[in-house]
Scaffold this motif. Sequence first.
Motif, mmCIF file in Angstrom:
data_model
loop_
_atom_site.group_PDB
_atom_site.id
_atom_site.type_symbol
_atom_site.label_atom_id
_atom_site.label_comp_id
_atom_site.label_asym_id
_atom_site.label_seq_id
_atom_site.Cartn_x
_atom_site.Cartn_y
_atom_site.Cartn_z
ATOM 1 N N MET A 1 34.441 45.865 33.347
ATOM 2 C CA MET A 1 35.853 46.030 33.614
ATOM 3 C C MET A 1 36.618 45.130 32.643
ATOM 4 N N SER A 2 37.692 45.683 32.101
ATOM 5 C CA SER A 2 38.473 44.926 31.126
ATOM 6 C C SER A 2 39.268 43.829 31.831
ATOM 7 N N PRO A 3 39.535 42.733 31.138
ATOM 8 C CA PRO A 3 40.305 41.633 31.756
ATOM 9 C C PRO A 3 41.708 42.078 32.205
ATOM 10 N N ARG A 4 42.295 43.009 31.448
ATOM 11 C CA ARG A 4 43.638 43.464 31.817
ATOM 12 C C ARG A 4 43.598 44.238 33.138
ATOM 13 N N ARG A 5 42.628 45.129 33.261
ATOM 14 C CA ARG A 5 42.511 45.912 34.489
ATOM 15 C C ARG A 5 42.186 45.009 35.675
ATOM 16 N N ARG A 6 41.322 44.053 35.448
ATOM 17 C CA ARG A 6 40.959 43.115 36.505
ATOM 18 C C ARG A 6 42.177 42.305 36.949
ATOM 19 N N GLY A 7 42.991 41.873 36.004
ATOM 20 C CA GLY A 7 44.217 41.131 36.323
ATOM 21 C C GLY A 7 45.200 41.977 37.110
ATOM 22 N N LEU A 8 45.324 43.264 36.743
ATOM 23 C CA LEU A 8 46.214 44.161 37.481
ATOM 24 C C LEU A 8 45.718 44.370 38.906
ATOM 25 N N LEU A 9 44.440 44.530 39.096
ATOM 26 C CA LEU A 9 43.885 44.694 40.441
ATOM 27 C C LEU A 9 44.103 43.451 41.300
ATOM 28 N N ILE A 10 43.878 42.292 40.723
ATOM 29 C CA ILE A 10 44.081 41.044 41.468
ATOM 30 C C ILE A 10 45.562 40.877 41.808
ATOM 31 N N GLY A 11 46.437 41.126 40.834
ATOM 32 C CA GLY A 11 47.878 41.018 41.077
ATOM 33 C C GLY A 11 48.343 42.004 42.144
ATOM 34 N N GLY A 12 47.849 43.233 42.071
ATOM 35 C CA GLY A 12 48.202 44.240 43.070
ATOM 36 C C GLY A 12 47.712 43.846 44.451
ATOM 37 N N GLY A 13 46.518 43.271 44.522
ATOM 38 C CA GLY A 13 45.978 42.815 45.804
ATOM 39 C C GLY A 13 46.811 41.692 46.394
ATOM 40 N N ILE A 14 47.260 40.777 45.539
ATOM 41 C CA ILE A 14 48.093 39.670 46.011
ATOM 42 C C ILE A 14 49.426 40.194 46.535
ATOM 43 N N VAL A 15 50.043 41.131 45.816
ATOM 44 C CA VAL A 15 51.314 41.713 46.253
ATOM 45 C C VAL A 15 51.132 42.431 47.587
ATOM 46 N N LEU A 16 50.055 43.199 47.731
ATOM 47 C CA LEU A 16 49.780 43.896 48.981
ATOM 48 C C LEU A 16 49.569 42.913 50.128
ATOM 49 N N LEU A 17 48.846 41.841 49.886
ATOM 50 C CA LEU A 17 48.613 40.825 50.909
ATOM 51 C C LEU A 17 49.927 40.165 51.333
ATOM 52 N N LEU A 18 50.795 39.843 50.374
ATOM 53 C CA LEU A 18 52.091 39.236 50.703
ATOM 54 C C LEU A 18 52.975 40.207 51.490
ATOM 55 N N LEU A 19 52.928 41.485 51.140
ATOM 56 C CA LEU A 19 53.701 42.481 51.870
ATOM 57 C C LEU A 19 53.215 42.600 53.315
ATOM 58 N N LEU A 20 51.914 42.630 53.521
ATOM 59 C CA LEU A 20 51.361 42.692 54.877
ATOM 60 C C LEU A 20 51.711 41.443 55.674
ATOM 61 N N LEU A 21 51.677 40.286 55.031
ATOM 62 C CA LEU A 21 52.040 39.033 55.691
ATOM 63 C C LEU A 21 53.518 39.042 56.093
ATOM 64 N N ALA A 22 54.384 39.554 55.224
ATOM 65 C CA ALA A 22 55.809 39.630 55.541
ATOM 66 C C ALA A 22 56.061 40.574 56.718
ATOM 67 N N ILE A 23 55.385 41.701 56.754
ATOM 68 C CA ILE A 23 55.543 42.652 57.854
ATOM 69 C C ILE A 23 55.071 42.033 59.165
ATOM 70 N N ALA A 24 53.931 41.343 59.130
ATOM 71 C CA ALA A 24 53.411 40.697 60.339
ATOM 72 C C ALA A 24 54.364 39.608 60.826
#
Length: 135
Positions: free
Chosen positions: A1-24
Motif C-alpha cells: 500500500m502506498s504511503p499516500r493511500r495509507r495516510g488517507l485511510l488513517i485520516g479518514g478513520g480519525i475523522v469518522l471516529l471524531l464524528l461518532l464521538l461528537a454524535i455520542a
Amino acid sequence: MSPRRRGLLIGGGIVLLLLLLAIATLGVMLRPAALKGRVEKAVHEATGLALRIDGEVRWHAWPEPKVTIGAARLETAVAGTAPLAQWQLLAVEARWSPLLHGEAKLESLTLDGLALTLVRGADGALHWPRLEPAA
C-alpha cells in the motif's frame, strides 16, 4: 500500500471516529430527561414563572431541529391560582442555516390544547403576571 493511500485511510478513520464521538456526546447531553429540566430552568430564569412539564420531551436534529414538549403548564408564583397557561402539545421546529449563524428562525410552531387563564380585576382590566427574570 502506498504511503499516500495509507495516510488517507488513517485520516479518514480519525475523522469518522471524531464524528461518532461528537454524535455520542450530543446524544448524552440532550437526553430527554435532562432536556426537560434544562427547559424548565431556562423558562424560570427568563420569566420568573414555573414551567411544569408533565409530558414527554422529544427532540430530533434531522432534517431540521425540532423539540416537542407534551402536556405542560406555566404557573405563577401565587399559590392556589390556576396555571397561567397549559397545553397538551408544543412543537417547535427551526431551520439549520440560521442556527449555524447564531440566529433562530422558526419554521413552525404547533400549540395543541392551549388553555389560558385570564384574570380580570375589579377595575375591569386584565391582570397578567410581570415576566421578569428570576431573582
